[in-house]
Design an enzyme around this catalytic site. Structure first.
Site, PDB file in Angstrom:
ATOM      1  N   GLY A   1      20.379 -34.249   6.860  1.00 44.23           N
ATOM      2  CA  GLY A   1      20.309 -36.247   6.753  1.00 44.23           C
ATOM      3  C   GLY A   1      18.797 -36.170   7.736  1.00 44.23           C
ATOM      4  O   GLY A   1      18.678 -35.483   7.935  1.00 44.23           O
TER       5      GLY A   1
ATOM      6  N   VAL B   1      22.008 -29.239   8.941  1.00 44.89           N
ATOM      7  CA  VAL B   1      23.273 -28.490   9.093  1.00 44.89           C
ATOM      8  C   VAL B   1      22.876 -26.818   8.951  1.00 44.89           C
ATOM      9  O   VAL B   1      22.889 -27.255   7.543  1.00 44.89           O
ATOM     10  CB  VAL B   1      24.104 -29.085   9.166  1.00 44.89           C
ATOM     11  CG1 VAL B   1      25.472 -27.605   8.753  1.00 44.89           C
ATOM     12  CG2 VAL B   1      24.859 -29.917   9.687  1.00 44.89           C
TER      13      VAL B   1
ATOM     14  N   LYS C   1      24.585 -26.908  14.122  1.00 45.03           N
ATOM     15  CA  LYS C   1      23.575 -28.391  13.550  1.00 45.03           C
ATOM     16  C   LYS C   1      22.859 -28.678  14.619  1.00 45.03           C
ATOM     17  O   LYS C   1      22.466 -28.469  15.597  1.00 45.03           O
ATOM     18  CB  LYS C   1      24.964 -29.913  13.754  1.00 45.03           C
ATOM     19  CG  LYS C   1      23.882 -30.949  13.290  1.00 45.03           C
ATOM     20  CD  LYS C   1      25.523 -31.946  13.245  1.00 45.03           C
ATOM     21  CE  LYS C   1      24.972 -33.433  13.079  1.00 45.03           C
ATOM     22  NZ  LYS C   1      25.958 -34.058  13.428  1.00 45.03           N
TER      23      LYS C   1
ATOM     24  N   ASP D   1      33.375 -43.442  11.004  1.00 37.76           N
ATOM     25  CA  ASP D   1      33.031 -43.415  10.082  1.00 37.76           C
ATOM     26  C   ASP D   1      33.746 -42.513   9.328  1.00 37.76           C
ATOM     27  O   ASP D   1      33.530 -41.154   8.487  1.00 37.76           O
ATOM     28  CB  ASP D   1      31.858 -42.300  10.090  1.00 37.76           C
ATOM     29  CG  ASP D   1      30.381 -42.422   9.253  1.00 37.76           C
ATOM     30  OD1 ASP D   1      31.434 -43.228   8.102  1.00 37.76           O
ATOM     31  OD2 ASP D   1      29.587 -41.494   9.076  1.00 37.76           O
TER      32      ASP D   1
HETATM   33  N1  ADE Z   1      28.516 -29.012   5.872  1.00 40.10           N
HETATM   34  C1  ADE Z   1      28.366 -30.088   7.348  1.00 40.10           C
HETATM   35  N2  ADE Z   1      29.116 -29.364   8.162  1.00 40.10           N
HETATM   36  C2  ADE Z   1      30.116 -27.988   7.607  1.00 40.10           C
HETATM   37  C3  ADE Z   1      30.736 -27.401   8.250  1.00 40.10           C
HETATM   38  N3  ADE Z   1      31.192 -27.146   9.001  1.00 40.10           N
HETATM   39  N4  ADE Z   1      31.320 -26.016   7.427  1.00 40.10           N
HETATM   40  C4  ADE Z   1      30.471 -26.080   6.250  1.00 40.10           C
HETATM   41  N5  ADE Z   1      29.201 -26.916   5.818  1.00 40.10           N
HETATM   42  C5  ADE Z   1      29.502 -27.629   6.391  1.00 40.10           C
END
Ligand code: ADE
Length: 351
Positions: free
Chosen positions: A34, A39, A57, A212
């Site tokens: 994003g 991620v 992340k 959100d």
């Molecule tokens: N996409 C974003 N966060 C995620 C997560 N914790 N597990 C799988 N896909 C994701």
């Protein structure tokens, strides 16, 4: 490591006790991205040598100081929230090459919006055209500069595609079994909603507003447990249980309560409004709310009493729950505890 910690203001305390060495984390493919960053999937080697699938992340390299602050807030919040089965838990943090990584539980089936859209597609292919109306709801065409819709489209393309196909179309499955695992009954849909209400009840008890809550921010695990994710906009509501948004943050207009649109006021009861929209998303298998209404015209319509109508496959009882969530006065909306009870009742009679 010190400079990188200082580069993220306020994160020093938050990271304490949860830093894992970079050498124990193996980074794999990107799951989504994003404006904030990306991620990716990862494999973490635990103390006992066991391997754990995780999601990692990372803030983008050229993030603004404000974005960096948001990210460190998110880490601090996730750490403070603690553990609940319907909330994505933080596994730890990692400093790698001067970059802070947030490590969270991995949810193999990706986000709920994508999951529901995939399910609708599989079911309509199997049963013929009776679910076609969903495609109409899915035309996210209204606002070109809507950050959230762009983000949703982006994540739609990348996020759970692999996860869903791997989990659902495994090699050893026969053709009918494949379809079976994506066939969702109204009981399944209610169970998703019930789990989110449970997670939100817990979040509210820790005095956190999510701000959100939407299907794109709910993640689905292999066993169909759903977990609330993305605390990027979450805020502690220390002052009179209300958070006043100060800047012009990018906001999810169509999920927002009237008082949030009008006064930038956020409470657990405005999260309840968003939960009503999330219910609508669930029932429509990942439909886009108010498909023909542009963001800038929505508030006026809501003020005049307009609300989305009952989706075709939605029971009158469940629609009434949505409508209660969308009451103008926050105090007249149900609480997450009320919603949990109501959904429990509906689950008993659902097929
Ligand atoms: N996409 C974003 N966060 C995620 C997560 N914790 N597990 C799988 N896909 C994701």
């Amino acid at each position: 490591a010190m400079t990188s910690l200082l580069a993220l203001p306020g994160v020093l305390g938050a990271l304490e006790g949860c830093i894992v060495p970079a050498s124990s984390l193996l980074l794999l493919e990107t799951l989504g991205s994003g404006c904030f960053g990306t991620v990716c999937k990862g494999i973490l080697t635990c103390h006992d040598g066991k391997l754990e699938e995780v999601a990692v992340k990372r803030l983008r390299d050229n993030a603004t100081p404000e974005e960096a602050r948001h990210f460190s807030d998110e880490i601090a919040l996730m750490k403070s929230v603690g553990h609940h089965k319907n909330i994505v838990s933080m596994v730890g943090c990692c400093i790698e090459g001067g970059v802070t990584l947030l490590i969270v539980e991995y949810c193999a089936l990706g986000d709920l919006q994508r999951f529901l859209r995939e399910a609708a597609k599989a079911m309509s292919e199997e049963r013929g055209p009776d679910l076609k109306y969903i495609d109409i709801c899915h035309s996210d065409s209204d606002s070109e500069n809507d950050y959230y819709e762009r983000q949703a489209k982006l994540s739609q393309r990348i996020t759970a595609a692999n996860a869903v196909s791997n989990a659902t179309y495994g090699m050893d499955m026969g053709d009918s079994d494949q379809k079976n695992s994506l066939r969702l009954s109204s009981k399944d849909l209610l169970a998703f909603a019930r789990q989110v209400a449970d997670g939100m009840e817990y979040l509210a008890s820790t005095r956190l507003v999510h701000r959100d809550l939407a299907a794109r921010n709910i993640l689905v695990c292999e066993d169909r447990t759903v977990k609330i994710s993305d605390f990027g906009l979450s805020r502690d509501i220390y002052e009179q249980n209300v958070y006043h948004q100060s800047g012009y943050d990018k906001v999810p207009i169509k999920w927002m309560a009237m008082e949030s649109l009008m006064h930038r006021e956020y409470t657990t009861q405005s999260d309840v409004w968003s939960f009503g929209i999330l219910l609508w998303e669930i029932v429509t298998f990942g439909g886009s709310p108010y498909p023909s209404i542009p963001n800038n015209g929505l508030f006026q319509l809501l003020q005049r009493g307009y609300r989305m109508e009952k989706p075709a496959n939605c029971s009158e009882e469940l629609y009434q729950v949505m409508r209660q969530c969308w009451r103008e006065k926050p105090s007249e909306r149900p609480t997450f505890t009320d919603l949990k009870k109501r959904l429990d009742d509906l689950l008993v009679t659902a097929a």
